[in-house]
Design an enzyme around this catalytic site. Sequence first.
Site, PDB file in Angstrom:
ATOM      1  N   GLY D 147       0.825  -1.202   0.000  1.00 18.65           N
ATOM      2  CA  GLY D 147       0.000   0.000   0.000  1.00 18.65           C
ATOM      3  C   GLY D 147       0.858   1.251   0.000  1.00 18.65           C
ATOM      4  O   GLY D 147       2.071   1.200   0.257  1.00 18.65           O
ATOM      5  N   CYS D 148       0.235   2.382  -0.297  1.00 17.31           N
ATOM      6  CA  CYS D 148       0.982   3.629  -0.431  1.00 17.31           C
ATOM      7  C   CYS D 148       1.524   4.108   0.915  1.00 17.31           C
ATOM      8  O   CYS D 148       2.731   4.356   1.062  1.00 17.31           O
ATOM      9  CB  CYS D 148       0.122   4.700  -1.092  1.00 17.31           C
ATOM     10  SG  CYS D 148      -1.519   4.902  -0.355  1.00 17.31           S
ATOM     11  N   TYR D 149       0.656   4.219   1.915  1.00 20.95           N
ATOM     12  CA  TYR D 149       1.147   4.650   3.232  1.00 20.95           C
ATOM     13  C   TYR D 149       2.200   3.680   3.768  1.00 20.95           C
ATOM     14  O   TYR D 149       3.259   4.112   4.226  1.00 20.95           O
ATOM     15  CB  TYR D 149      -0.009   4.761   4.226  1.00 20.95           C
ATOM     16  CG  TYR D 149      -0.944   5.923   4.020  1.00 20.95           C
ATOM     17  CD1 TYR D 149      -0.485   7.238   4.054  1.00 20.95           C
ATOM     18  CD2 TYR D 149      -2.310   5.726   3.834  1.00 20.95           C
ATOM     19  CE1 TYR D 149      -1.359   8.314   3.900  1.00 20.95           C
ATOM     20  CE2 TYR D 149      -3.195   6.789   3.679  1.00 20.95           C
ATOM     21  CZ  TYR D 149      -2.716   8.086   3.713  1.00 20.95           C
ATOM     22  OH  TYR D 149      -3.579   9.137   3.563  1.00 20.95           O
ATOM     23  N   SER D 152       5.627   4.322   2.328  1.00 14.54           N
ATOM     24  CA  SER D 152       6.334   5.507   2.824  1.00 14.54           C
ATOM     25  C   SER D 152       6.831   5.302   4.252  1.00 14.54           C
ATOM     26  O   SER D 152       7.915   5.756   4.612  1.00 14.54           O
ATOM     27  CB  SER D 152       5.429   6.745   2.739  1.00 14.54           C
ATOM     28  OG  SER D 152       4.459   6.744   3.763  1.00 14.54           O
TER      29      SER D 152
END
Lengths: 344, 344, 344, 344
Positions: D147-149, D152
Amino acid sequence: MLKASVIGATGYAGVELCRILLTHPQANIHRLSSVSFTGKAISEVYPALRGLCDERLVSEDEAIDGADVVFASLPAGLSEPIARKCLQAGALFIDLGADFRLHDPDTYESWYQKKYEDPELHGQAVYALPELFREEIEGARLIGNPGCYPTSVALGLAPALKGGLIGSEDLIIDAKSGATGAGRGLSQTTHFCECNEGFAPYKVACHRHTPEIEQTLSILAGEPAAVTFVPHLLPVSRGIVSTIYAKLKGGASLPEVRQRYLDFYESAPFVRVLPEGEVSNLRNVRCSNYCDISLHLDAHTGRLIVVSAIDNMVKGAAGQAVQNMNIALGLDETAGLLFVPPAI
Amino acid sequence: MLKASVIGATGYAGVELCRILLTHPQANIHRLSSVSFTGKAISEVYPALRGLCDERLVSEDEAIDGADVVFASLPAGLSEPIARKCLQAGALFIDLGADFRLHDPDTYESWYQKKYEDPELHGQAVYALPELFREEIEGARLIGNPGCYPTSVALGLAPALKGGLIGSEDLIIDAKSGATGAGRGLSQTTHFCECNEGFAPYKVACHRHTPEIEQTLSILAGEPAAVTFVPHLLPVSRGIVSTIYAKLKGGASLPEVRQRYLDFYESAPFVRVLPEGEVSNLRNVRCSNYCDISLHLDAHTGRLIVVSAIDNMVKGAAGQAVQNMNIALGLDETAGLLFVPPAI
Amino acid sequence: MLKASVIGATGYAGVELCRILLTHPQANIHRLSSVSFTGKAISEVYPALRGLCDERLVSEDEAIDGADVVFASLPAGLSEPIARKCLQAGALFIDLGADFRLHDPDTYESWYQKKYEDPELHGQAVYALPELFREEIEGARLIGNPGCYPTSVALGLAPALKGGLIGSEDLIIDAKSGATGAGRGLSQTTHFCECNEGFAPYKVACHRHTPEIEQTLSILAGEPAAVTFVPHLLPVSRGIVSTIYAKLKGGASLPEVRQRYLDFYESAPFVRVLPEGEVSNLRNVRCSNYCDISLHLDAHTGRLIVVSAIDNMVKGAAGQAVQNMNIALGLDETAGLLFVPPAI
Amino acid sequence: MLKASVIGATGYAGVELCRILLTHPQANIHRLSSVSFTGKAISEVYPALRGLCDERLVSEDEAIDGADVVFASLPAGLSEPIARKCLQAGALFIDLGADFRLHDPDTYESWYQKKYEDPELHGQAVYALPELFREEIEGARLIGNPGCYPTSVALGLAPALKGGLIGSEDLIIDAKSGATGAGRGLSQTTHFCECNEGFAPYKVACHRHTPEIEQTLSILAGEPAAVTFVPHLLPVSRGIVSTIYAKLKGGASLPEVRQRYLDFYESAPFVRVLPEGEVSNLRNVRCSNYCDISLHLDAHTGRLIVVSAIDNMVKGAAGQAVQNMNIALGLDETAGLLFVPPAI
């Protein structure tokens, strides 16, 4: 690989040239120059480039030295000496500023309050809008890269004007540009808090791109063209939309007009004539070298409405400059320019 | 205190009416109605209003019952029965939609694909642009509140058209509106990711506000007016800028034209004719009932360029509706409307 | 009517003061001063004010002369002499800058690299966060108006800290501010093209508001508080959201915590404690003097999360300054401050 | 050339995959599928792609048929049958959704209210964050793209957690995402007028990415990690900034911490550890596959602050998926991914 230098590399058009040259298959960045940031790495000024281009900024002369191609993106009045040095050094010179765009010295002087010091030099310069003047660009050594607004307008009107579908008088251009058009310099107008959620025209009917627009339209029409040109500042970073109003001559239908545009741009890889019913949106050309053109008829008043959208930083500046380099040097016109615009 | 109800209170114009009525010195919110949110508090739909207006949303009939004034902001075709009920109940009815704007039933039918069911009712309606038709509004009981684009255009052209400074043919209106103009309903066009950093025209030369614009301009000119009208969607929340192009008749100078405008709007508290050299910017009218007008001359082509800026939600909808209420009921025209636009 | 002057009227907080004072029922604008624009009308600098406030900008001394209240919004280090002049002239002085916020001269010196020249003067100053220190503000003559971030944080934490629900160590404040927080001065950071579509922290763990935050939290907790404070720049014009993380002591449930907040702010007209399940959004407080507080529990880690939203220009500056004026002079606390935030 | 298909091609991640694949030197777009737009050209849905990708949208089965690689970007719960078909057909399957990210079926069920129907299938899946799990990705046939979060956060914490510089409890993640993170579907939250000039958290401490974050951090730390995770919606199109707060264990200095990060990412082409004193800004990674990491110390409270910025659509979705394809199939990891982020 060609060695390409950029003078004025830390301006917005300059750094966009860097972005494009970094992935060009037949050119490398040779040197980058900047007056304000000499000695710094360009990636210190633009951290987006970190690791991709950490070139130190040098002087103008160092940038010219050893280059095959020199691009300059500078305020008006500074390009003549650079052009001379490049010609002497055997480098192709492409000026993104205004110094080699206007054919008539008096027009230049009256709009820029500066003189052409070296008229002979200007005699060698080519006004390089590739879709219109490709043949003159081939083999050229001194290139005046068109302005952003003039590019959007000339591409939007060329097929209609050249085909005699519209008259050359009574042209109205309502243009809207993102804030990069105003450059990196600081001003209250581009302060975030005064640009954001705002919208207004500026330099109403007195913008310096007016004579450049009229020069090209006059060539296309074969008679003097006069335009009312009103630019506006959009609260977006990139992009120009020019909405152009012209009186239709004769009774051409919209499909006929559109067919003329399709024919005219048949071999132009960067012009997209949209299907009937669609509208040009600057979203669709961002970060790309495309010019999108949509055509509309106001049957009610007999007006043709042309909507032309470009990215002011690419087709309106750095991308077109690289396209001109490609053509001048006999490379594939699209080399290094086939970025896909982000759909979102 | 007057008791004012809002039908369609959860639309953008409806909730803006609430914001304005909440601080009106002579009117209170009586009831708010909504089809989609009946039973909820309006502050649940718009949490900005929490503690300021926690009114529960009721049905249309409850909203009318007991009201002195009823505002309705609804899709086309729904206002006739409400108007009748209000008239019967003795309430002033102000329609923010399109149902009472066009005088000619055929024009309405051809642009809205709906019929005027009750022509007699329309005979009583007043098209209420206060700066132009103040006398008709005084004492009116059934008011058609003008559209946002037509307001900006009519105010921008009235002094020039009425004074014969420009012709009524050959008018070009290039208008730009913030996204609230498209309403609260969901659509791909107003999805943040597709509106943000974008800009494009829409409904090119076929927007429904065209006949409303021509109706008013024809009255002002005393002869049929025809316009080319192209609206665009701006990536901002609020505001309209209309850039209007007209051929100057006779040889009026810019100061003369401007003086006509100053005279014409001498007693109009919400129109600001800007000093020469300034431009109308939608920033300066946001959240206010002002219309800013700047005037420009393209000496080159003999064109007058008028730039007219309003907040589409205020002078273009809810603010003008309250201004009309004030006039119709004999209150001070500016009551409840003297918000200071945020300078930043 | 009270006569209120603004020193530094052309800064963003200064012009916001003008906007608020223009509709204050018990105060009038007396004079506005500006160093950079003396002699110009404020509406030339901020055309949104045209016709509403065309006051000419005068010198500091002229602004003080004859005023009942003087507001100053200036860079650090300039307010002491003004404060003295106001006290001598019998005017209430409200400083929107940083010079009268910190109680400890050494803390001021270490964060601002400036000294308190006149310690006796500072002894008279009140740190004026009305919801926490109302009694000290009543009758005060020299007022230090809190900073924007400290206001959002102190209001967000006060009930929990004072009630012993959370500890005063281990507080993390992740704050985000719109660009008006950086002021009207020009910088690359607030150039539209570099702020738009960007987001980043700045002055990580070293912002000057840190000691002011800790000063208030220490008073509330009754013991030294230490915070990790990281501000970020949001690409919006107005507003601050502070997301605050604290360890819950004892086993209070979310409804219990919320009840404490409701009780604590029972008589605070500008604090809205949101219902469970809602979140504070800066949209809902724009152009208003509200502070919205939402409360959340991470059951998983035992953390209380407080989200506090204000308009940095209003509750974070000009609005709070007027609230302080109201309290100091015995007016209704809400006089002139009941703007309805635009729902859209 | 590899034949790559995209299932769910008209979602935002899907169309970003198209953008990337269009210039990939070793892969071609084979087929694109969409449930909502079958039969249309993708360039009708996204006109930015006109002339570059006019592929007609087909069914899921047609997309799989003949493909070497299949990417799917779909809502939770739909990927298992596609994965099985791909494995049977011998195609590499890369799932951009959530169905192959969580190792523990119960965790999946409790956060997604769906079950893993085919546990054996999940046994073959690799959680493919290349900088952390490169070896497992090499040769994999079934890939769960992070996932994106979580991307990061994991990249921001890995060197510190793995090196024991910080503890795995007491981690606070304050994350901010652009609106593309919410997808193409319509909602009031991403209506332009409600997202623009707004900012708020959402799903406070209950976002579905929490268990995925904790899964990776636990692996890195070698012990269970617990995070407080609060995402916020930024009014920008693209990008995520995660500001992460951790207690430093031992007395490592900032240069020492930074050196660990440099060492850890020495051979990671898409992670840029910024020089001390700089901050990660989402502007600098837009439209690129980079993750920028800046490191900060709050000496005052002994906290390490990590700021991690990615483009949620690229390194947070489509770019990372292509990076995983490259690694899984033995291509150069950076193939097709060396876009230069626009500096402006």
